[in-house]
Design a protein around this motif. Structure first.
Motif, mmCIF file in Angstrom:
data_model
loop_
_atom_site.group_PDB
_atom_site.id
_atom_site.type_symbol
_atom_site.label_atom_id
_atom_site.label_comp_id
_atom_site.label_asym_id
_atom_site.label_seq_id
_atom_site.Cartn_x
_atom_site.Cartn_y
_atom_site.Cartn_z
ATOM 1 N N ILE A 1 0.829 -1.201 0.000
ATOM 2 C CA ILE A 1 0.000 0.000 0.000
ATOM 3 C C ILE A 1 0.866 1.255 0.000
ATOM 4 C CG2 ILE A 1 -1.692 1.333 1.339
ATOM 5 C CD1 ILE A 1 -2.762 -1.386 2.352
ATOM 6 N N ALA A 2 2.005 1.176 0.696
ATOM 7 C CA ALA A 2 2.920 2.319 0.766
ATOM 8 C C ALA A 2 3.656 2.563 -0.556
ATOM 9 C CB ALA A 2 3.926 2.120 1.889
ATOM 10 N N GLY A 3 3.497 1.668 -1.516
ATOM 11 C CA GLY A 3 4.050 1.894 -2.849
ATOM 12 C C GLY A 3 5.450 1.369 -3.072
ATOM 13 N N LEU A 4 5.955 0.490 -2.198
ATOM 14 C CA LEU A 4 7.293 -0.047 -2.376
ATOM 15 C C LEU A 4 7.318 -1.094 -3.490
ATOM 16 C CD1 LEU A 4 7.604 1.400 0.361
ATOM 17 C CD2 LEU A 4 9.102 -0.470 1.069
ATOM 18 N N SER A 5 8.485 -1.262 -4.098
ATOM 19 C CA SER A 5 8.650 -2.271 -5.138
ATOM 20 C C SER A 5 8.693 -3.654 -4.490
ATOM 21 C CB SER A 5 9.947 -2.033 -5.909
ATOM 22 O OG SER A 5 11.070 -2.303 -5.085
ATOM 23 N N PRO A 6 8.446 -4.723 -5.273
ATOM 24 C CA PRO A 6 8.457 -6.072 -4.688
ATOM 25 C C PRO A 6 9.740 -6.399 -3.920
ATOM 26 C CG PRO A 6 7.483 -6.156 -6.859
ATOM 27 C CD PRO A 6 7.998 -4.748 -6.674
ATOM 28 N N LYS A 7 10.905 -6.074 -4.462
ATOM 29 C CA LYS A 7 12.152 -6.402 -3.776
ATOM 30 C C LYS A 7 12.349 -5.552 -2.523
ATOM 31 C CE LYS A 7 14.650 -8.410 -7.670
ATOM 32 N NZ LYS A 7 15.866 -8.389 -8.517
ATOM 33 N N GLU A 8 11.863 -4.323 -2.549
ATOM 34 C CA GLU A 8 11.906 -3.497 -1.333
ATOM 35 C C GLU A 8 11.004 -4.093 -0.260
ATOM 36 O OE1 GLU A 8 12.716 1.078 -2.770
ATOM 37 O OE2 GLU A 8 10.743 0.208 -3.175
ATOM 38 N N ILE A 9 9.841 -4.555 -0.682
ATOM 39 C CA ILE A 9 8.915 -5.177 0.264
ATOM 40 C C ILE A 9 9.542 -6.419 0.880
ATOM 41 C CG2 ILE A 9 6.696 -6.360 0.495
ATOM 42 C CD1 ILE A 9 5.628 -4.548 -1.728
ATOM 43 N N ILE B 1 13.247 -15.163 9.896
ATOM 44 C CA ILE B 1 14.311 -14.882 8.939
ATOM 45 C C ILE B 1 14.119 -13.493 8.358
ATOM 46 C CG2 ILE B 1 13.104 -15.991 6.995
ATOM 47 C CD1 ILE B 1 15.929 -16.929 6.033
ATOM 48 N N LYS B 2 15.218 -12.759 8.246
ATOM 49 C CA LYS B 2 15.198 -11.381 7.731
ATOM 50 C C LYS B 2 16.233 -11.266 6.627
ATOM 51 C CE LYS B 2 14.063 -6.931 7.915
ATOM 52 N NZ LYS B 2 14.653 -6.565 6.606
ATOM 53 N N PHE B 3 15.810 -10.722 5.504
ATOM 54 C CA PHE B 3 16.686 -10.513 4.358
ATOM 55 C C PHE B 3 17.042 -9.031 4.261
ATOM 56 C CE2 PHE B 3 14.233 -14.290 3.557
ATOM 57 C CZ PHE B 3 15.130 -15.162 2.962
ATOM 58 N N ASP B 4 18.318 -8.739 4.084
ATOM 59 C CA ASP B 4 18.769 -7.357 3.939
ATOM 60 C C ASP B 4 19.001 -7.031 2.463
ATOM 61 O OD1 ASP B 4 18.715 -6.755 6.655
ATOM 62 O OD2 ASP B 4 20.708 -7.601 6.968
ATOM 63 N N SER B 5 18.946 -5.757 2.154
ATOM 64 C CA SER B 5 19.089 -5.324 0.762
ATOM 65 C C SER B 5 20.507 -5.539 0.229
ATOM 66 C CB SER B 5 18.698 -3.846 0.624
ATOM 67 O OG SER B 5 19.481 -3.042 1.491
ATOM 68 N N ASP B 6 21.492 -5.792 1.118
ATOM 69 C CA ASP B 6 22.863 -6.008 0.674
ATOM 70 C C ASP B 6 23.125 -7.455 0.236
ATOM 71 O OD1 ASP B 6 22.873 -7.381 3.058
ATOM 72 O OD2 ASP B 6 24.482 -6.218 3.990
ATOM 73 N N GLY B 7 22.068 -8.285 0.237
ATOM 74 C CA GLY B 7 22.221 -9.669 -0.206
ATOM 75 C C GLY B 7 22.515 -10.661 0.900
ATOM 76 N N TYR C 1 22.150 -14.394 -0.268
ATOM 77 C CA TYR C 1 21.088 -14.817 -1.188
ATOM 78 C C TYR C 1 21.177 -13.997 -2.466
ATOM 79 C CZ TYR C 1 18.375 -10.551 -0.270
ATOM 80 O OH TYR C 1 17.962 -9.246 -0.182
ATOM 81 N N GLN C 2 20.593 -14.547 -3.528
ATOM 82 C CA GLN C 2 20.488 -13.831 -4.786
ATOM 83 C C GLN C 2 19.178 -14.215 -5.468
ATOM 84 O OE1 GLN C 2 23.646 -14.877 -7.487
ATOM 85 N NE2 GLN C 2 23.378 -17.073 -7.198
ATOM 86 N N TRP C 3 18.705 -13.305 -6.304
ATOM 87 C CA TRP C 3 17.448 -13.529 -7.011
ATOM 88 C C TRP C 3 17.693 -14.378 -8.247
ATOM 89 C CZ3 TRP C 3 12.880 -12.116 -4.938
ATOM 90 C CH2 TRP C 3 12.912 -11.192 -3.889
ATOM 91 N N SER D 1 14.736 -15.424 -10.064
ATOM 92 C CA SER D 1 13.667 -14.812 -10.854
ATOM 93 C C SER D 1 12.876 -13.920 -9.911
ATOM 94 C CB SER D 1 12.770 -15.875 -11.501
ATOM 95 O OG SER D 1 12.072 -16.603 -10.505
ATOM 96 N N GLU D 2 11.777 -13.389 -10.390
ATOM 97 C CA GLU D 2 11.003 -12.443 -9.572
ATOM 98 C C GLU D 2 10.497 -13.070 -8.274
ATOM 99 O OE1 GLU D 2 7.048 -9.534 -9.954
ATOM 100 O OE2 GLU D 2 7.840 -10.581 -11.716
ATOM 101 N N LYS D 3 10.255 -14.371 -8.272
ATOM 102 C CA LYS D 3 9.686 -15.036 -7.106
ATOM 103 C C LYS D 3 10.541 -16.188 -6.577
ATOM 104 C CE LYS D 3 5.898 -12.556 -6.960
ATOM 105 N NZ LYS D 3 5.607 -11.644 -5.821
ATOM 106 N N VAL D 4 11.733 -16.350 -7.109
ATOM 107 C CA VAL D 4 12.598 -17.455 -6.679
ATOM 108 C C VAL D 4 13.941 -16.891 -6.225
ATOM 109 C CG1 VAL D 4 13.737 -19.602 -7.344
ATOM 110 C CG2 VAL D 4 11.479 -19.047 -8.284
ATOM 111 N N ILE D 5 14.397 -17.340 -5.046
ATOM 112 C CA ILE D 5 15.640 -16.845 -4.454
ATOM 113 C C ILE D 5 16.556 -18.023 -4.151
ATOM 114 C CG2 ILE D 5 16.627 -15.430 -2.595
ATOM 115 C CD1 ILE D 5 12.910 -15.449 -2.863
ATOM 116 N N GLN D 6 17.842 -17.836 -4.398
ATOM 117 C CA GLN D 6 18.846 -18.839 -4.052
ATOM 118 C C GLN D 6 19.527 -18.427 -2.746
ATOM 119 O OE1 GLN D 6 19.927 -21.727 -6.085
ATOM 120 N NE2 GLN D 6 20.826 -22.260 -4.115
ATOM 121 N N LEU D 7 19.428 -19.266 -1.714
ATOM 122 C CA LEU D 7 20.063 -19.005 -0.432
ATOM 123 C C LEU D 7 21.319 -19.861 -0.299
ATOM 124 C CD1 LEU D 7 17.059 -18.099 0.010
ATOM 125 C CD2 LEU D 7 17.320 -18.801 2.385
ATOM 126 N N GLU D 8 22.348 -19.300 0.325
ATOM 127 C CA GLU D 8 23.537 -20.067 0.646
ATOM 128 C C GLU D 8 23.906 -19.812 2.109
ATOM 129 O OE1 GLU D 8 28.092 -21.025 -0.869
ATOM 130 O OE2 GLU D 8 26.840 -19.574 -1.957
#
Length: 234
Positions: free
Chosen positions: A122-130, A150-156, A181-183, A185-192
């Protein structure tokens, strides 16, 4: 100081304090509602904000502040409404007054829902920001709260926290596991993972995760993560 300098100084102060420059006097019902709000008389505040919305269903002030009243009640485990009702009020408020989008991300009265997918949307953030604003919770089966966060940071990077009991004496522990982690696709993330939790049957460090709005699934975990947890189950 010249009048123009006084005007500019006042203008900068208002902007710095985020006071609306075009603020209008409150309606009688909104004023009664906000008076009750400051006294923490939630039932009276709710009643008067609802009266305002009877007169004008699109009133952004009444929609936004009624959402705040309901969120405070939810934080006190007073289940008088649903989270979805709060989001509908916030969405209408932000539709008719765009400045509420920025406000709701830091308003302490909405802190209970600040890290949810829907509020950030609702606040207008992009999917990755959300995705990086959300705190993801495992199930909350009892008095100890979620069994995982679990919390993901914008620095990966990411950090996973688990609830565990020490085998020797049963002491409650909250071991933490970090990684990158890295993206994919839009809805799939690779965690290490740097180190994989011993409770997982497969000790593979690289794992895929899939997310859809307020649901996150990570390979190897027999439960889903969500953007909120059952705060009042205990």
């Amino acid at each position: 100081m010249t009048p123009i300098r006084i005007y500019l100084l006042t203008l900068f102060l208002l902007i710095g304090l985020e006071i609306p420059l075009n603020s209008e006097p409150l309606s009688e019902t909104n004023q009664k509602a906000i008076d009750a709000f400051y006294k923490k008389n939630w039932s009276q505040a709710e009643m008067w904000f609802k009266e305002s919305l009877k007169k004008n269903p699109n009133d952004p002030y009444a929609n936004y502040n009624l959402a705040c009243v309901y969120t405070i009640q939810l934080s006190q485990c007073e289940e008088l409404t649903e989270e979805q009702d709060v989001f509908q009020l916030l969405n209408k408020a932000a539709t008719y007054k765009k400045t509420y989008k920025r406000l709701m991300l830091k308003d302490k009265d909405l802190s209970l829902l600040r890290n949810t997918y829907r509020l950030n949307e609702i606040a207008g953030l992009s999917p990755k920001e959300i995705f990086t604003n959300v705190i993801w919770y495992g199930p909350s089966p009892g008095a100890y709260g979620p069994i995982a966060e679990i919390k993901f940071d914008s620095d990966g990077s990411f950090e996973l926290s688990l609830v565990a009991f020490r085998e020797s004496d049963g002491t409650l522990e909250k071991p933490k596991y970090s990684g990158k982690y890295q993206w994919i696709s839009e809805k799939v993330i690779q965690l290490e993972f740097q180190k994989v939790p011993s409770s997982l049957p497969n000790q593979t460090k690289k794992r895929q995760a899939r997310w859809n709005q307020n649901i996150l699934e990570i390979d190897g975990f027999d439960y889903q993560f969500q953007d909120s947890h059952d705060r009042c189950s205990a």
